[in-house]
Design a protein around this motif. Structure first.
Motif, PDB file in Angstrom:
ATOM      1  N   ALA A 181       0.827  -1.209   0.000  1.00  0.00           N
ATOM      2  CA  ALA A 181       0.000   0.000   0.000  1.00  0.00           C
ATOM      3  C   ALA A 181       0.861   1.260   0.000  1.00  0.00           C
ATOM      4  O   ALA A 181       1.904   1.304   0.645  1.00  0.00           O
ATOM      5  CB  ALA A 181      -0.912  -0.001   1.223  1.00  0.00           C
ATOM      6  N   THR A 182       0.409   2.260  -0.711  1.00  0.00           N
ATOM      7  CA  THR A 182       1.161   3.517  -0.824  1.00  0.00           C
ATOM      8  C   THR A 182       0.679   4.584   0.153  1.00  0.00           C
ATOM      9  O   THR A 182       1.156   5.710   0.104  1.00  0.00           O
ATOM     10  CB  THR A 182       1.033   4.074  -2.257  1.00  0.00           C
ATOM     11  N   VAL A 183      -0.233   4.240   1.038  1.00  0.00           N
ATOM     12  CA  VAL A 183      -0.873   5.239   1.900  1.00  0.00           C
ATOM     13  C   VAL A 183      -0.213   5.400   3.274  1.00  0.00           C
ATOM     14  O   VAL A 183      -0.691   6.187   4.087  1.00  0.00           O
ATOM     15  CB  VAL A 183      -2.374   4.926   2.084  1.00  0.00           C
ATOM     16  N   PHE A 184       0.866   4.687   3.517  1.00  0.00           N
ATOM     17  CA  PHE A 184       1.537   4.766   4.815  1.00  0.00           C
ATOM     18  C   PHE A 184       2.882   5.458   4.685  1.00  0.00           C
ATOM     19  O   PHE A 184       3.579   5.294   3.682  1.00  0.00           O
ATOM     20  CB  PHE A 184       1.724   3.356   5.414  1.00  0.00           C
ATOM     21  N   THR A 185       3.236   6.219   5.712  1.00  0.00           N
ATOM     22  CA  THR A 185       4.532   6.888   5.720  1.00  0.00           C
ATOM     23  C   THR A 185       5.632   5.868   5.999  1.00  0.00           C
ATOM     24  O   THR A 185       5.353   4.739   6.462  1.00  0.00           O
ATOM     25  CB  THR A 185       4.590   7.973   6.817  1.00  0.00           C
ATOM     26  N   ASP A 186       6.861   6.261   5.756  1.00  0.00           N
ATOM     27  CA  ASP A 186       7.983   5.374   6.074  1.00  0.00           C
ATOM     28  C   ASP A 186       8.035   5.069   7.566  1.00  0.00           C
ATOM     29  O   ASP A 186       8.344   3.945   7.960  1.00  0.00           O
ATOM     30  CB  ASP A 186       9.309   5.991   5.607  1.00  0.00           C
ATOM     31  N   ALA A 187       7.722   6.053   8.385  1.00  0.00           N
ATOM     32  CA  ALA A 187       7.701   5.832   9.836  1.00  0.00           C
ATOM     33  C   ALA A 187       6.625   4.817  10.215  1.00  0.00           C
ATOM     34  O   ALA A 187       6.862   3.909  11.030  1.00  0.00           O
ATOM     35  CB  ALA A 187       7.474   7.158  10.561  1.00  0.00           C
ATOM     36  N   GLU A 188       5.449   4.939   9.631  1.00  0.00           N
ATOM     37  CA  GLU A 188       4.374   3.980   9.919  1.00  0.00           C
ATOM     38  C   GLU A 188       4.743   2.587   9.435  1.00  0.00           C
ATOM     39  O   GLU A 188       4.461   1.593  10.112  1.00  0.00           O
ATOM     40  CB  GLU A 188       3.074   4.438   9.267  1.00  0.00           C
ATOM     41  N   ARG A 189       5.397   2.498   8.303  1.00  0.00           N
ATOM     42  CA  ARG A 189       5.844   1.196   7.794  1.00  0.00           C
ATOM     43  C   ARG A 189       6.828   0.553   8.766  1.00  0.00           C
ATOM     44  O   ARG A 189       6.771  -0.648   9.025  1.00  0.00           O
ATOM     45  CB  ARG A 189       6.495   1.355   6.427  1.00  0.00           C
ATOM     46  N   ALA A 190       7.744   1.360   9.283  1.00  0.00           N
ATOM     47  CA  ALA A 190       8.714   0.841  10.249  1.00  0.00           C
ATOM     48  C   ALA A 190       8.002   0.339  11.505  1.00  0.00           C
ATOM     49  O   ALA A 190       8.347  -0.722  12.047  1.00  0.00           O
ATOM     50  CB  ALA A 190       9.741   1.926  10.597  1.00  0.00           C
ATOM     51  N   ALA A 191       7.005   1.073  11.959  1.00  0.00           N
ATOM     52  CA  ALA A 191       6.242   0.663  13.146  1.00  0.00           C
ATOM     53  C   ALA A 191       5.444  -0.607  12.880  1.00  0.00           C
ATOM     54  O   ALA A 191       5.383  -1.509  13.730  1.00  0.00           O
ATOM     55  CB  ALA A 191       5.308   1.791  13.578  1.00  0.00           C
ATOM     56  N   LEU A 192       4.841  -0.700  11.705  1.00  0.00           N
ATOM     57  CA  LEU A 192       4.071  -1.901  11.363  1.00  0.00           C
ATOM     58  C   LEU A 192       4.972  -3.133  11.254  1.00  0.00           C
ATOM     59  O   LEU A 192       4.597  -4.225  11.698  1.00  0.00           O
ATOM     60  CB  LEU A 192       3.294  -1.680  10.057  1.00  0.00           C
ATOM     61  N   GLU A 193       6.162  -2.952  10.703  1.00  0.00           N
ATOM     62  CA  GLU A 193       7.082  -4.080  10.605  1.00  0.00           C
ATOM     63  C   GLU A 193       7.555  -4.524  11.996  1.00  0.00           C
ATOM     64  O   GLU A 193       7.634  -5.721  12.286  1.00  0.00           O
ATOM     65  CB  GLU A 193       8.275  -3.720   9.725  1.00  0.00           C
ATOM     66  N   LEU A 194       7.840  -3.563  12.862  1.00  0.00           N
ATOM     67  CA  LEU A 194       8.218  -3.897  14.236  1.00  0.00           C
ATOM     68  C   LEU A 194       7.065  -4.616  14.947  1.00  0.00           C
ATOM     69  O   LEU A 194       7.270  -5.604  15.646  1.00  0.00           O
ATOM     70  CB  LEU A 194       8.623  -2.635  15.000  1.00  0.00           C
ATOM     71  N   ALA A 195       5.855  -4.129  14.726  1.00  0.00           N
ATOM     72  CA  ALA A 195       4.680  -4.775  15.325  1.00  0.00           C
ATOM     73  C   ALA A 195       4.521  -6.209  14.849  1.00  0.00           C
ATOM     74  O   ALA A 195       4.223  -7.112  15.645  1.00  0.00           O
ATOM     75  CB  ALA A 195       3.418  -3.978  15.011  1.00  0.00           C
ATOM     76  N   GLU A 196       4.729  -6.432  13.562  1.00  0.00           N
ATOM     77  CA  GLU A 196       4.614  -7.793  13.036  1.00  0.00           C
ATOM     78  C   GLU A 196       5.658  -8.716  13.651  1.00  0.00           C
ATOM     79  O   GLU A 196       5.334  -9.815  14.104  1.00  0.00           O
ATOM     80  CB  GLU A 196       4.739  -7.792  11.511  1.00  0.00           C
ATOM     81  N   GLN A 197       6.908  -8.285  13.652  1.00  0.00           N
ATOM     82  CA  GLN A 197       7.950  -9.152  14.219  1.00  0.00           C
ATOM     83  C   GLN A 197       7.769  -9.318  15.725  1.00  0.00           C
ATOM     84  O   GLN A 197       8.011 -10.401  16.262  1.00  0.00           O
ATOM     85  CB  GLN A 197       9.341  -8.619  13.879  1.00  0.00           C
TER      86      GLN A 197
END
Length: 157
Positions: free
Chosen positions: A80-96
């Protein structure tokens, strides 16, 4: 559908829940952006199959102004293109951080370093605690099979 155990009627569960809610208030008052907190809670809840928390966090986020497009795309945030790089980093941390049993090393240094590029130490602490807290709520609800669908925004706080 009824829950296996009413967490509000059980003295022990209700007191435990009160402390979890208080911990959530500390995180809500942190400098970690509200949108990031809700996106992380939603993603972890999706992974854990917690309908109650998915219901709550989509409604709370929408009530606070989050768009339906972003909420609907959390499950596929990588494409998805609707998330900022910071949000992507947070989502990846949340997943792991949610899928600890899936990876021998847990959260990788690379994922941690990426999150640290966007969040200061206090925000990282809030992010880690948000991930831990939502996973606790998810486990409670999944274990007792808490029904979902009738949550009203702000109902628990």
């Amino acid at each position: 559908m009824e829950a296996r155990l009413n967490l509000f009627d059980s003295r022990t569960a209700a007191m435990f829940g009160k402390h979890l809610v208080a911990a959530g208030k500390v995180l809500a008052d942190s400098t970690l952006p509200f949108a990031t907190q809700e996106l992380v809670k939603l993603r972890a809840s999706q992974i854990n199959g917690c309908a109650g928390c998915i219901d709550m966090h989509t409604k709370d986020a929408a009530h606070a102004g989050e768009t339906a497009v972003r909420l609907n795309l959390v499950a596929a945030w990588r494409e998805a293109t609707v998330f900022t790089d910071a949000e992507r980093a947070a989502l990846e941390l949340a997943e792991q951080g949610t899928r600890l049993a899936d990876a021998a090393e847990g959260v990788t240094d690379e994922v941690w370093a990426n999150a640290a590029k966007y969040y200061d130490e206090d925000q990282l602490a809030a992010l880690v605690c948000t991930i831990a807290l939502i996973n606790s709520f998810n486990r409670l609800n999944v274990i007792v099979q808490q029904p979902a669908g009738d949550y009203q925004p702000g109902q628990f706080g």
